[in-house]
Design a protein around this motif. Structure first.
Motif, short mmCIF file in Angstrom:
data_model
loop_
_atom_site.label_atom_id
_atom_site.label_comp_id
_atom_site.label_asym_id
_atom_site.label_seq_id
_atom_site.Cartn_x
_atom_site.Cartn_y
_atom_site.Cartn_z
N GLY A 168 0.75 -1.46 0.08
CA GLY A 168 0.00 0.06 -0.12
C GLY A 168 0.80 1.43 -0.32
N SER A 169 0.62 2.46 0.96
CA SER A 169 0.93 3.58 0.64
C SER A 169 2.05 3.84 1.66
CB SER A 169 0.14 4.45 0.81
OG SER A 169 -0.62 4.98 -0.42
N GLY A 170 2.17 2.69 3.02
CA GLY A 170 2.49 2.07 3.80
C GLY A 170 1.71 3.03 5.12
N VAL A 171 2.19 3.16 6.14
CA VAL A 171 2.01 3.96 7.32
C VAL A 171 3.02 4.86 7.70
CG1 VAL A 171 0.62 3.49 9.54
CG2 VAL A 171 0.03 2.52 8.17
N ASN A 172 3.01 5.97 8.64
CA ASN A 172 4.24 6.68 9.18
C ASN A 172 3.87 6.46 10.25
OD1 ASN A 172 5.22 8.51 11.36
ND2 ASN A 172 4.98 10.15 9.38
N LEU A 173 4.79 5.10 11.48
CA LEU A 173 4.35 5.03 12.22
C LEU A 173 4.27 6.04 13.57
CD1 LEU A 173 6.14 1.60 12.00
CD2 LEU A 173 3.79 2.31 12.61
N GLU A 174 5.15 7.03 13.38
CA GLU A 174 5.71 8.32 14.16
C GLU A 174 4.32 8.98 14.42
OE1 GLU A 174 7.95 7.19 12.32
OE2 GLU A 174 8.99 5.48 13.53
N LYS A 175 4.11 9.16 13.10
CA LYS A 175 2.59 9.92 13.23
C LYS A 175 1.43 9.56 13.49
CE LYS A 175 -0.86 12.65 9.54
NZ LYS A 175 -0.52 12.91 9.06
N HIS A 176 1.34 8.34 13.01
CA HIS A 176 -0.02 7.06 14.09
C HIS A 176 0.28 6.15 15.17
CE1 HIS A 176 -2.21 8.40 10.76
NE2 HIS A 176 -0.99 8.47 9.93
N SER A 177 0.70 6.41 16.07
CA SER A 177 1.19 5.85 17.03
C SER A 177 0.10 5.73 17.54
CB SER A 177 1.96 6.97 18.70
OG SER A 177 0.81 8.45 18.72
N PHE A 178 0.94 4.20 18.85
CA PHE A 178 -0.52 3.32 19.80
C PHE A 178 -0.97 3.97 20.55
CE2 PHE A 178 -1.09 0.68 22.96
CZ PHE A 178 -1.78 -0.19 22.66
N GLU A 179 -1.96 3.82 20.61
CA GLU A 179 -2.77 4.74 21.86
C GLU A 179 -4.16 3.52 22.41
OE1 GLU A 179 -3.39 7.37 22.31
OE2 GLU A 179 -2.50 7.88 20.62
N GLN A 180 -3.71 3.60 23.69
CA GLN A 180 -4.30 2.98 24.75
C GLN A 180 -6.13 2.69 24.71
OE1 GLN A 180 -3.24 1.13 27.24
NE2 GLN A 180 -1.18 1.53 26.46
N TYR A 181 -6.66 1.46 25.08
CA TYR A 181 -7.95 1.17 24.68
C TYR A 181 -8.89 1.99 24.79
CZ TYR A 181 -11.66 -1.17 21.92
OH TYR A 181 -12.81 -2.14 21.53
N PRO A 182 -9.42 2.28 24.99
CA PRO A 182 -11.21 3.30 25.55
C PRO A 182 -11.68 1.76 27.15
CG PRO A 182 -11.39 3.09 23.26
CD PRO A 182 -10.44 2.04 22.72
N ALA A 183 -11.42 2.58 27.10
CA ALA A 183 -12.16 2.05 29.33
C ALA A 183 -13.97 1.92 29.18
CB ALA A 183 -11.10 2.42 30.33
N GLU A 184 -14.50 3.16 29.04
CA GLU A 184 -14.96 3.14 28.40
C GLU A 184 -16.43 1.69 27.70
OE1 GLU A 184 -15.04 5.79 24.75
OE2 GLU A 184 -14.24 5.26 26.56
N ASP A 185 -17.54 1.56 28.14
CA ASP A 185 -18.21 0.14 28.10
C ASP A 185 -18.79 0.58 26.32
OD1 ASP A 185 -18.21 -1.06 29.78
OD2 ASP A 185 -19.53 -0.54 30.95
N GLY A 186 -19.48 0.13 25.95
CA GLY A 186 -20.19 -0.12 24.31
C GLY A 186 -19.08 -0.33 23.21
N THR A 187 -20.24 0.17 21.73
CA THR A 187 -19.32 -0.14 20.96
C THR A 187 -18.92 0.97 19.60
OG1 THR A 187 -19.68 -2.75 20.68
CG2 THR A 187 -18.88 -1.68 18.92
N ARG A 188 -17.87 1.81 19.68
CA ARG A 188 -18.31 2.96 19.00
C ARG A 188 -17.39 2.81 17.66
NH1 ARG A 188 -18.16 8.85 19.57
NH2 ARG A 188 -18.24 8.88 21.63
#
Length: 364
Positions: A168-188
């Motif tokens: 593909g075009s690849g991903v800039n791994l610095e710009k798109h950094s890992f984020e902790q998973y949301p703690a709230e319930d439900g499905t967004r």
């Protein structure tokens, strides 16, 4: 070297080729960008590129206008004498290829997806494939973003023996950094892309509407809205489960607050929105089509479903709704690792630099 890029819209370069442009400028090359001048022109000029304002319609096939564009490309090549040309999207690829061949300049084309052109009936498909064969008859190299599309072009005898595949075009791994998973319930859920029929948006809204009667689920949609979806978009105010948020510059912040990204597309080259979501640590739900199925591992980083099949899509979303947060977070972590292994943008930039160095300056 003098390097000329032909594109139909600046977003093609701004979101997916900035790192390549930066690398070329750092190496001391003169970089020219032919495209309609828009809001990011100053950004490109700040990188050290020269923007050549080139009006081009993304849709429509007015013969006089298309011939005028070919002449414009030829005049541009004559004036700036590029050592190599790179084309993206169908019109620059077809018309730029014709102009480059006529002016004896090496050129590289990228197929980012087959789009609707090959699905508009057998006659139109034959016309486009014939046009591709003619425009690429002297091509130096053709990049594809998945193997199945490369094989299809080989079968149609387009640029035979000149194919190269990149993730593909690849991903800039610095710009798109890992984020902790949301703690709230439900499905967004989050949909990233143009609101159009070929992205499966009608099936998606229908599925979410039905599931919202059983589950705590919502869908955020970000991206431009095509005319064919205006009525659908206007109906969202009647249903609190679906929210259209328009075009957004900062996609990552929306990925961060989502539980999963969903893309029920009919055709893709390589789905950048899915890759960026996985880089952020989010599972994905996507069509089992070339350009989507490569981005996830079934049951490990996401769930797949059949394109154009609302029930299959609904089942996949429901499977995800039934997971607990720990299972979802585990999928998100696995998704990030997959992108790091297989879709680092640095790999894609290196492939293009190698091709530019290999073919650049070799005028026929």
């Amino acid at each position: 070297m003098k390097i000329l890029f032909l594109v139909n819209h600046e977003v093609t370069l701004y979101y997916f080729r900035t790192e390549l442009l930066q690398a070329l400028v750092r190496e001391g090359h003169e970089v020219f960008l032919s495209m309609p001048r828009a809001e990011h022109a100053a950004f490109f000029e700040g990188l050290g590129c020269t923007v050549l304002d080139t009006p081009i319609t993304q849709y429509g096939m007015n013969p006089l206008r298309e011939i005028k564009l070919i002449k414009k490309y030829k005049a541009m090549i004559k004036e700036y004498s590029p050592d190599i040309i790179l084309t993206y999207t169908i019109k620059p690829a077809l018309y730029g290829g014709i102009a480059a061949a006529a002016m004896h300049v090496p050129y590289i084309s990228t197929v980012t997806g087959l789009g609707a052109a090959f699905e508009r009936g057998r006659l139109f498909s034959l016309l486009i494939s014939s046009w591709y064969r003619f425009s690429t008859r002297k091509i130096s190299c053709m990049f594809f973003q998945n193997e199945k599309h490369s094989k299809k072009f080989e079968q149609m005898k387009i640029a035979t023996g000149k194919h190269r595949i990149v993730p593909g075009s690849g991903v800039n791994l610095e710009k798109h950094s890992f984020e902790q998973y949301p703690a709230e319930d439900g499905t967004r859920l989050l949909f990233i892309g143009r609101m159009m029929r070929d992205k499966g948006i009608f099936e998606l809204c229908e599925a979410v509407g039905k599931l919202s009667e059983k589950y705590d689920i919502s869908l955020d949609i970000i991206g431009w809205c095509e005319k064919e979806c205006e009525e659908l978009k206007n109906s969202f105010t009647k249903d609190g489960a679906i929210h259209y948020l328009g075009w957004q510059e900062d996609v990552h912040s929306f990925v961060k607050r989502s539980h999963a990204v969903v893309l029920p597309s009919y055709h893709e080259g390589m789905a950048n929105g899915l890759l960026e979501a996985e880089a952020g640590g989010r599972p994905v739900l996507a069509s089992n089509i070339p350009g989507c199925c490569e981005t996830f591992d079934e049951g490990v980083t996401g769930f797949g479903f059949e394109a154009k099949d609302e029930k299959s899509l609904e089942n996949a979303i429901e499977r995800f709704c039934l997971l607990d947060n720990a299972q979802r977070a585990e999928m998100g972590s696995a998704a990030r690792k997959k992108v790091e292994r297989e879709f680092d943008r640095k790999t894609v930039v290196r492939a293009y630099l190698d091709a530019i160095h290999e073919f650049g300056g070799k005028r026929r």
